[in-house]
Design an enzyme around this catalytic site. Structure first.
Site, PDB file in Angstrom:
ATOM      1  N   GLY A  46     -34.607  61.865 -29.049  1.00 54.41           N
ATOM      2  CA  GLY A  46     -34.101  61.551 -27.706  1.00 54.41           C
ATOM      3  C   GLY A  46     -32.867  62.388 -27.396  1.00 54.41           C
TER       4      GLY A  46
ATOM      5  N   GLY B 107     -36.285  51.580 -34.979  1.00 55.80           N
ATOM      6  CA  GLY B 107     -36.877  50.350 -34.460  1.00 55.80           C
ATOM      7  C   GLY B 107     -36.116  49.834 -33.247  1.00 55.80           C
TER       8      GLY B 107
ATOM      9  N   HIS C 130     -37.776  54.921 -26.345  1.00 59.70           N
ATOM     10  CA  HIS C 130     -38.560  55.313 -27.524  1.00 59.70           C
ATOM     11  C   HIS C 130     -40.024  55.554 -27.134  1.00 59.70           C
ATOM     12  CE1 HIS C 130     -35.341  52.855 -29.621  1.00 59.70           C
ATOM     13  NE2 HIS C 130     -35.300  53.997 -30.279  1.00 59.70           N
TER      14      HIS C 130
ATOM     15  N   GLN D  40     -26.258  56.149 -42.609  1.00 60.46           N
ATOM     16  CA  GLN D  40     -25.594  56.710 -41.425  1.00 60.46           C
ATOM     17  C   GLN D  40     -24.635  55.718 -40.764  1.00 60.46           C
ATOM     18  OE1 GLN D  40     -29.597  57.327 -39.524  1.00 60.46           O
ATOM     19  NE2 GLN D  40     -28.522  56.816 -37.649  1.00 60.46           N
TER      20      GLN D  40
END
Ligand code: PAF
Length: 295
Positions: A145, A30, A36, A59
């Site tokens: 990415g 998000g 994104h 994480q």
């Protein structure tokens, strides 16, 4: 664009699909920005798109920014609306982890060093949630990415070694006009810190120029990058590694990752360039190329 909050809703979406186009997953946490959205645009060219939005607790190490991490699903949905992905999967923490997790994925050698050194457990958390998302969504393709280069390569090793049936794409880093890589964590920066953060891209661009001018000594390249990083508060690492295995290269040729991480208070920022270096010169390269097991 359907909003799916539960596994059952996701299952309904998957079984009710009325297209044989490939299913493409864009996993995110998000706080969506233009970087994104570029992943989602690339995903749309590959097939029917599902974007996942989930801030994954496993994480983040204790003391990291899990609680502070920006969350605004309404804003994310508004940003996605013009791109019209078929679905957004935005599960709650309890939906994703209904019980204490007892099995997790152990990362391969690409997790050694770089971010893996300062964020113990991070890549295991990433791999575990990515594998869960791949299992739940069942995509043909997943787009990540390139800015998180080590993450991409660690995921590539998992997909290769665990025979996960998905094709991986790394989308080039999207940058602000001054070169700063887009990141959800840029939101933490004051105007003054934002200006100092330009040093990260300047360092990478300097190393690239030196390579283009024929410099092949990695120690010289690292020193040149460190010199450019003077405005940051602390340098965490500046390295040249080989792609795709992230070994320290014996020769400065082939596909290389120039990678750095630095603190520009209060943010920890990372950036990189992936370059193919040969007698013919220096060109941008991707992390997953034809011939790599994960591509
Ligand atoms: O890159 C990210 O945003 C996250 O690490 C990912 C891949 C969505 C897993 O939580």
């Amino acid at each position: 664009m359907r909003l799916l909050r539960t596994r059952a809703e996701l299952h309904g979406f998957r079984t009710g699909r009325a297209t044989d186009r490939p299913l493409v997953l864009v996993p995110t946490m998000g706080a969506l920005h233009a970087g994104h959205l570029a992943l989602v645009e690339q995903a749309s060219r590959e097939g029917e798109v599902v974007v996942s939005v989930f801030v994954n607790p496993t994480q983040f190490a204790p003391g990291e920014d899990y609680d502070a991490y920006p969350r605004d699903l309404d804003r994310d949905l508004q940003a996605l609306a013009p791109l019209a992905p078929s679905a957004v999967f935005a599960p709650s923490r309890a939906e994703m982890y209904p019980r204490e997790i007892s099995v997790s994925v152990v990362p391969g050698p690409a997790a050694d060093g770089l971010c893996g050194a300062s964020r113990p457990g991070h890549f295991s958390g990433v791999l575990t949630v990515v594998l869960k998302l791949l299992n739940l969504v069942g995509p043909d393709v997943a787009v990540f990415g390139r800015k998180d280069a080590q993450q991409c390569l660690v995921i590539g090793e998992m997909v290769r070694d665990l025979d996960v049936p998905v094709r991986l794409i790394d989308h080039p880093t999207v940058r602000e006009p001054d070169g700063l890589a887009m990141s959800s964590r840029n939101a933490y920066l004051s105007q003054e810190a934002r200006t100092r953060a330009q040093a990260l891209y300047r360092a990478l661009a300097t190393a690239r120029r030196r390579l283009e001018d024929g410099e092949r000594d990695t120690a010289v390249l690292v020193e040149a990058m460190r010199a450019e990083l003077a405005p940051v508060d602390a340098i965490e690492y500046v390295e040249v590694r080989r792609v795709p295995d992230l070994a320290v290269p014996a020769r400065t040729e082939g596909r290389l990752l120039l990678a750095l991480a630095a603190r520009v208070e209060p943010a920890r920022l990372i950036d990189n360039l992936v370059l193919e270096v040969s007698d013919a010169g220096v060109r941008d390269a991707s992390l997953f190329e034809q011939g790599d097991a994960a591509s």
